[in-house]
Scaffold this active site. Sequence first.
Site, short mmCIF file in Angstrom:
data_model
loop_
_atom_site.label_atom_id
_atom_site.label_comp_id
_atom_site.label_asym_id
_atom_site.label_seq_id
_atom_site.Cartn_x
_atom_site.Cartn_y
_atom_site.Cartn_z
N GLU A 76 -71.84 3.55 -24.59
CA GLU A 76 -71.38 4.53 -24.24
C GLU A 76 -71.48 5.51 -24.20
O GLU A 76 -71.43 6.32 -22.86
CB GLU A 76 -69.57 3.83 -24.20
CG GLU A 76 -68.99 3.18 -23.77
CD GLU A 76 -67.82 2.61 -23.91
OE1 GLU A 76 -66.82 2.08 -23.22
OE2 GLU A 76 -67.16 3.42 -25.13
N THR A 129 -70.89 -2.58 -26.05
CA THR A 129 -70.64 -1.99 -24.89
C THR A 129 -69.26 -2.05 -24.49
O THR A 129 -68.86 -1.88 -25.33
CB THR A 129 -71.58 -2.94 -23.03
OG1 THR A 129 -70.42 -4.55 -24.41
CG2 THR A 129 -72.78 -3.40 -23.88
N HIS A 130 -68.48 -1.47 -23.38
CA HIS A 130 -67.58 -1.05 -23.44
C HIS A 130 -67.16 -2.21 -23.35
O HIS A 130 -67.04 -3.27 -22.32
CB HIS A 130 -67.49 -0.42 -22.02
CG HIS A 130 -65.65 -0.49 -21.18
ND1 HIS A 130 -65.80 0.84 -20.97
CD2 HIS A 130 -65.49 -0.75 -20.00
CE1 HIS A 130 -64.11 1.27 -20.47
NE2 HIS A 130 -64.55 0.09 -20.21
N GLY A 131 -65.30 -1.36 -23.88
CA GLY A 131 -64.53 -2.55 -24.02
C GLY A 131 -64.98 -3.92 -25.75
O GLY A 131 -63.93 -3.94 -25.77
N ASP A 132 -66.29 -3.45 -26.02
CA ASP A 132 -66.43 -4.30 -27.43
C ASP A 132 -65.32 -4.11 -28.24
O ASP A 132 -64.78 -4.95 -29.15
CB ASP A 132 -67.59 -4.62 -27.50
CG ASP A 132 -68.80 -4.93 -26.63
OD1 ASP A 132 -67.67 -6.15 -25.97
OD2 ASP A 132 -69.95 -5.22 -26.67
#
Length: 655
Positions: free
Chosen positions: A409, A514-517
């Site tokens: 991000e 990445t997003h949400g990890d």
Amino acid sequence: MCKSRLPTVLSLTLIYISISIGFSVYFYVLMEAAYDQFSSMFESYTQTAVHLQSNSRTLKSDLSDYMQLLNYSRKFDESGEESVLRRHNITTPRVFYIDLNYTTALGAENRNLNMINFYAIPYRYVDLLDPFGNSIPVTGRTPATEYIDCSRDKKEKCIDSIPPFDGVLDCLSLDIHMQPWSRNNKSFNRPIIIWLGEVAGELWRLVAGGLIVIRANYRRGCYGFLCHHDQSLPYRNQGVNDVLHAIDWTIENARHFAGDISKITLAGHGASASLVEYIRLNHGHHLPLDKYIVMSANNFGSRDLYCSSNSNVMVTTARLLGMPPSPATESGKERSVYESVRYLSFVEPKLVMSKLYGLKAAFHPCPLSVNNRRASTFGIGFKTKNHTSSNCIRTANEQPVLFTNTLNEYHNFVYGSTVFTHARSETILRTIGDMLSRHFIESRLAYANSSTEKLIQQVNGQYNVVDGEFVDYDAFIRLLTDFAFIMPTVKMNEFTTECGGNSYHYVFDFGNSTHGDDLKMLTSSANDTSLTHFQRQLADGLGFILSKFVRRGYPVKKQDGWCPSTGLVAQIMEMNTKDENVVVKKSTEGVLIPLLNQSYVLHFHRVSVAKQKCYNRLGNVPFWNDLLKFHQSARRGWRDGDTGCARSKYLSEIV
């Protein structure tokens, strides 16, 4: 004849009345016995109950017994009435309940995590005849002995705007997660964190950090963020209103579960984080919120958002779903919006969401007032002509806010991706420049690298190239901060505070995340076999740091005795200094996360002799020499299994 039949009729009537009275008395006694039996069973077979007053059947205004923990001697599995509990959806031997302002909520204990869970407590109702409109208050229930079963996780969620469009319209409920503590002291209150939206796992790490976690639903998509220009229509920002109602509910009921209303943090991830940022910017001045956590938000939370109307797409959707054309009126489109919304109120929500998804319609909070320029507040104070790294004009203190991003991000932000842009990108950029200037001579700091061209344009306007000297980013490599991956620097914290701001930014860097990890790791199970020992440590550290921020308003510092992080950073460093990892990082644009400087560990990838020459051109040679000395000494200690805290003295001397 008639006279002879009269006694018979009277006798039959009396017999009928007697039988009726007998049956009535029998059923009354039976129901009373059943009620007493259930009440006795409920109290006898509840081994642990969280209760707020001495009488379990009445709601008293005087909460003299505060968070009493009641223990009962009889065991649940010895009862022959276990089936009665199960018929009432009470299947655990330890049942908890709290008396709220309008009802009694039954919860259940998770023994493995040592926490009490109350699921799907309604805080408002959605008007099913007008789901786009204002919600309805939850009224009190009578008698006070009635309760709602909140012991099971029903996975209640508001209907989603992306496939498979799961959820329901009447979804305005919240979950409460807390520890089963027992205190009768009213001063013993716990900080509260209101987490917006759904999470895949449990936020048990925050509960373990001493917080009361309230997870609140809110309406999404067209039901929550319909945006148009007609202020007279009620269909605007209902999702925002839902969150404000959830905050009100928390304040009104916090005393019932030992919540500290002076320490309430609003938090969210992704789209919910954007909503947190929107509320902070537009409503924070009048809300009794103490702090904010914005995890992986996008640019829709920013103050410079344009108010794009959803009028046309709502009219189009209604017509595609069967609404006949409306006659022309003076109000034109806005009248059509009203008619369209009224028509869509009676259409299956999944059909509405599916059609809007096919039309690529986007719904986001619409600002109360449209601002056509960038906001001037950057989280570290106002930027002025006289502002330097050592001389900043103090501005009004804001509530502390914590921004987090994953590595990818952050990369997308740096390179201007239209897919993902951080809500407070100015804060990051300004922090980069200000923090770098604390360690380098401004006139001698310049960036020259093809992978950082955009960053040069955005950040480095105040620096000039001298004698053709450039600092190569690949040579500069990458600096990570305390608890490598997720901890901001103490110097950064001190700088933001002295400049009148309370803005902190964490970067979660694990395996090119990445997003949400980061959220997945935070909510992962304690016994998740898919996680390595190191990953579980990292997840626990996330919970620790977020909990500390909620409790105090600033991140972990070395005075907290956060020595175990040193051993964890050792593992991180060993993992990331492997040759193959360095190659991968070099192939990724934006390899620098320049959140400088102090913490327990400032981390370089493997440094070659050729690149080490570049450090001599960085303006503060003694600093880097000491840093490399620490780096080499620490690695020797880690290989030898030294996990003591003594080596943190290196950095305390360096910075």
